[in-house]
Design a protein around this motif. Structure first.
Motif, PDB file in Angstrom:
ATOM      1  N   LEU A 192      54.487  34.873  48.529  1.00  0.00           N
ATOM      2  CA  LEU A 192      53.765  34.013  47.519  1.00  0.00           C
ATOM      3  C   LEU A 192      52.484  34.423  47.499  1.00  0.00           C
ATOM      4  O   LEU A 192      51.600  34.322  46.298  1.00  0.00           O
ATOM      5  N   ALA A 193      51.994  34.895  48.504  1.00  0.00           N
ATOM      6  CA  ALA A 193      50.697  35.913  48.502  1.00  0.00           C
ATOM      7  C   ALA A 193      50.541  37.066  47.543  1.00  0.00           C
ATOM      8  O   ALA A 193      49.578  37.368  47.021  1.00  0.00           O
ATOM      9  N   GLY A 194      51.841  37.564  47.211  1.00  0.00           N
ATOM     10  CA  GLY A 194      51.782  38.631  46.175  1.00  0.00           C
ATOM     11  C   GLY A 194      52.108  38.370  45.026  1.00  0.00           C
ATOM     12  O   GLY A 194      52.270  39.261  44.174  1.00  0.00           O
ATOM     13  N   THR A 195      52.358  36.970  44.450  1.00  0.00           N
ATOM     14  CA  THR A 195      52.610  36.671  43.397  1.00  0.00           C
ATOM     15  C   THR A 195      51.508  36.982  42.260  1.00  0.00           C
ATOM     16  O   THR A 195      50.438  36.991  42.761  1.00  0.00           O
TER      17      THR A 195
ATOM     18  N   ALA B  62      40.655  38.558  44.544  1.00  0.00           N
ATOM     19  CA  ALA B  62      41.058  37.197  45.400  1.00  0.00           C
ATOM     20  C   ALA B  62      39.974  36.395  45.648  1.00  0.00           C
ATOM     21  O   ALA B  62      39.760  35.237  45.481  1.00  0.00           O
ATOM     22  N   MET B  63      38.688  36.907  45.673  1.00  0.00           N
ATOM     23  CA  MET B  63      37.551  36.125  45.951  1.00  0.00           C
ATOM     24  C   MET B  63      37.059  35.115  44.646  1.00  0.00           C
ATOM     25  O   MET B  63      36.883  34.177  44.573  1.00  0.00           O
TER      26      MET B  63
ATOM     27  N   ILE C 258      56.818  41.757  45.344  1.00  0.00           N
ATOM     28  CA  ILE C 258      55.721  42.187  46.259  1.00  0.00           C
ATOM     29  C   ILE C 258      55.725  41.184  47.187  1.00  0.00           C
ATOM     30  O   ILE C 258      55.221  39.824  47.311  1.00  0.00           O
ATOM     31  N   PHE C 259      55.726  41.648  48.805  1.00  0.00           N
ATOM     32  CA  PHE C 259      55.285  41.089  49.837  1.00  0.00           C
ATOM     33  C   PHE C 259      54.041  41.650  50.390  1.00  0.00           C
ATOM     34  O   PHE C 259      53.613  42.701  50.841  1.00  0.00           O
ATOM     35  N   LYS C 260      53.160  40.656  50.421  1.00  0.00           N
ATOM     36  CA  LYS C 260      51.733  40.873  50.939  1.00  0.00           C
ATOM     37  C   LYS C 260      51.637  40.579  52.302  1.00  0.00           C
ATOM     38  O   LYS C 260      51.830  39.249  52.493  1.00  0.00           O
ATOM     39  N   PHE C 261      51.179  41.229  53.310  1.00  0.00           N
ATOM     40  CA  PHE C 261      51.326  40.888  54.499  1.00  0.00           C
ATOM     41  C   PHE C 261      49.798  40.730  55.198  1.00  0.00           C
ATOM     42  O   PHE C 261      49.766  40.144  56.121  1.00  0.00           O
ATOM     43  N   PHE C 262      48.777  41.045  54.571  1.00  0.00           N
ATOM     44  CA  PHE C 262      47.392  40.574  54.968  1.00  0.00           C
ATOM     45  C   PHE C 262      46.566  40.390  53.668  1.00  0.00           C
ATOM     46  O   PHE C 262      47.134  40.981  52.538  1.00  0.00           O
TER      47      PHE C 262
END
Length: 230
Positions: A163-166, A19-20, A8-12
């Motif tokens: 990394l943001a999508g892991t 997440a919070m 997964i590639f997270k772009f924003f």
């Protein structure tokens, strides 16, 4: 067999409760997950720097220190943003590291950035005055230092999106407006401009750049950590 569909590639950032909550669970400078890879990684960094010193390749050392200093200034600012507004621009999860230095940087990540400047500098042509797109000397062209900085910044921004999508939240983006494009433009380009340009500065200016940069890092850490700000 590796399933590419699961990458997964997270772009924003998505502003999600997940997440919070992950950010709220972060325990800075806690040793619960500590293991011996900490020492091994430190040994690798020492080996690289002392190898360059023995070769008298001081420009590579300047490149490494220049980028690493910028990295620390950014991480300090990010931690301050988190303290003021509740959430930093980026964060690392407890599950992804052996030790969290500041809310947005783990030990492994920081040690990687201690080497990133050296790597970027070594990836440039030996003649760092080289320019691209000159077209037979009729055009001034673009400096290889700038091209190299843009290439490395793009590579790092894309990898950060992975990394943001892991699933373990290796990188956590909370704000919906923060993601690959802002991190590419405002973070990684300055990082690699420092590593690619500082080594070729006038020696006196370079010395003062590094002294002021690292002096400011040390001062901020010595004040803000004991005060509980970061």
């Amino acid at each position: 067999m590796f399933d590419f569909a699961k990458v997964i590639f997270k772009f924003f950032g998505d502003g999600s409760d997940e997440a919070m909550n992950r950010v709220k669970e972060i325990i800075v400078r806690d040793t619960s997950n500590f293991n011996w890879t900490f020492i091994f990684i430190l040994a690798v960094v020492f080996y690289v720097y002392w190898s360059e010193i023995h070769k008298k390749n001081y420009r590579a050392i300047y490149a490494g220190l220049a980028l690493y200093g910028v990295h620390w200034l950014y991480e300090i600012c990010n931690a301050i943003i988190g303290k003021i507004f509740g959430y930093p621009l980026w964060a690392v999860s407890n599950d992804s590291t052996t030790f969290i230095l500041l809310v947005g940087v783990s030990w492994e990540l920081s040690m990687m950035f201690s080497l990133a400047g050296i790597i970027s500098f070594k990836m440039m042509p030996i003649d760092t005055s080289k320019r691209y797109f000159t077209k037979g000397g009729t055009r001034k062209g673009i400096s290889c230092k700038l091209v190299g900085a843009l290439e490395m910044a793009l590579l790092f921004a894309l990898f950060e999106s992975f990394l943001a999508g892991t699933s373990n939240g290796s990188f956590i983006w909370v704000y919906k407006w923060w993601g690959v494009i802002p991190v590419f433009l405002t973070t990684y380009i300055p990082f690699f401009l420092a590593s690619n340009y500082v080594p070729n500065m006038d020696p006196k200016k370079r010395k003062w750049f590094l002294i002021i940069e690292w002096g400011l890092v040390a001062l901020l850490l010595l004040i803000l950590i004991p005060c509980g700000v970061i």
